[in-house]
Design an enzyme around this catalytic site. Sequence first.
Site, PDB file in Angstrom:
ATOM      1  N   LEU A 235       0.763  -1.297   0.041  1.00  0.00           N
ATOM      2  CA  LEU A 235       0.000  -0.100  -0.039  1.00  0.00           C
ATOM      3  C   LEU A 235       0.839   1.215  -0.128  1.00  0.00           C
ATOM      4  O   LEU A 235       0.569   2.356  -0.576  1.00  0.00           O
ATOM      5  CB  LEU A 235      -0.972  -0.039   1.155  1.00  0.00           C
ATOM      6  N   GLU A 236       2.059   1.214   0.493  1.00  0.00           N
ATOM      7  CA  GLU A 236       3.021   2.379   0.788  1.00  0.00           C
ATOM      8  C   GLU A 236       3.409   2.576  -0.824  1.00  0.00           C
ATOM      9  O   GLU A 236       3.594   4.117  -1.052  1.00  0.00           O
ATOM     10  CB  GLU A 236       3.947   2.192   1.679  1.00  0.00           C
ATOM     11  N   SER A 237       3.823   2.065  -1.384  1.00  0.00           N
ATOM     12  CA  SER A 237       4.737   2.099  -2.579  1.00  0.00           C
ATOM     13  C   SER A 237       4.459   1.175  -3.745  1.00  0.00           C
ATOM     14  O   SER A 237       5.143   0.916  -4.693  1.00  0.00           O
ATOM     15  CB  SER A 237       6.154   1.972  -2.287  1.00  0.00           C
TER      16      SER A 237
END
Length: 366
Positions: free
Chosen positions: A138-140
């Site tokens: 989800l972050e990258s």
Amino acid sequence: MLPTFRGALIVALLFASSIALAQTSAAPATPTPAAVTPPLPPFPEWLQGVREEALAKGISAATIEAALRDITPVEQILQRDRTQAEFKETLDQYIARRVGVPTIRLGRQMRTRHEAILDKVTAQYKVPPHVLVAVWGLESSFGRFSGVRPLLPTLATLAYDDRRSALFRGQLFDALAILDAGHIDLPKLKGSWAGAMGQPQFMPSSYLRFAVDFDGDGRRDIWTSQADVFGSIGNYLVTNGWAAGQTWGRPVTVPHDAAALAQAVPLRAVGCRAVRELTEPRPLAAWQALGVRTADGAALPKAEIAASLLRTDSGTFLVYPNYEALLSYNCANAYAMAVAHLADRIADTDPLPTAARKKTVRRKRR
């Protein structure tokens, strides 16, 4: 301070304030002059102040010169900061947008591909591999979009702007400290428009606190070292309360008398907005006594764990300390729920639907 003295002081202050109130009420009120914000100095002058402060903080002159040479404000950064998109979505809509079948499938593939590293990180930090992969995803987008902007001009622009100057000035000094320690070379120091860095999307202050050199090469490389990426995420979560052997929470049903339940267990009064949307924690036994049941109507587990109730437009959940560890990463309930959902889907073995093949229609030759 002694109690009697404190009490006397309070009485005296109240008496003095009552006199002042009586005096001012007898005369016309004098308007208070509005606070005047001093104009910002020219950017080169402001940047010189940053240089001097960085030097006083122990950052080498060579690092300061190399990092801040020829920096100018980036107008596009301020435009992004002023026009952040606001999504009015239900939780189901948010999760559907962020955690579709392709994301789950790729998450399972990445869990298998990096199994050896993930298992080592889990052995040290006790954060399961599927959770590490979900946060990373989800972050990258599993490391594919970790930021392409040179970080120092971004941070300097946001620090010069008066909206959140103090916050980003501190982040700018932390980024200089990262460079000075040799963890990353200046050309590789890149991030998002908001200053988040690398595959875990750490702000510089989070990097200094939580990034680890898990591969042992002398650098905490959250940009290209998969071991450092997973190790840093694991260290972040466990430092912020992740408990081994526990899940994040579960969907539940609640009694029809919602008002009585809210009165029995109020919402929290402190914390970020997402935390204040949680109730005060209570043992599972207390929730059982209040009529809360699992999603299928069964009794709650008999476990010694505290939980908070979270009501969303897509359902009601009991969330545990591990959920709050996810909130520490990004204080938004939609984000934490998306991570939890993605982690669960990566961990389970349910087959995923396959995309239907498009039929090829051949045109007849005329």
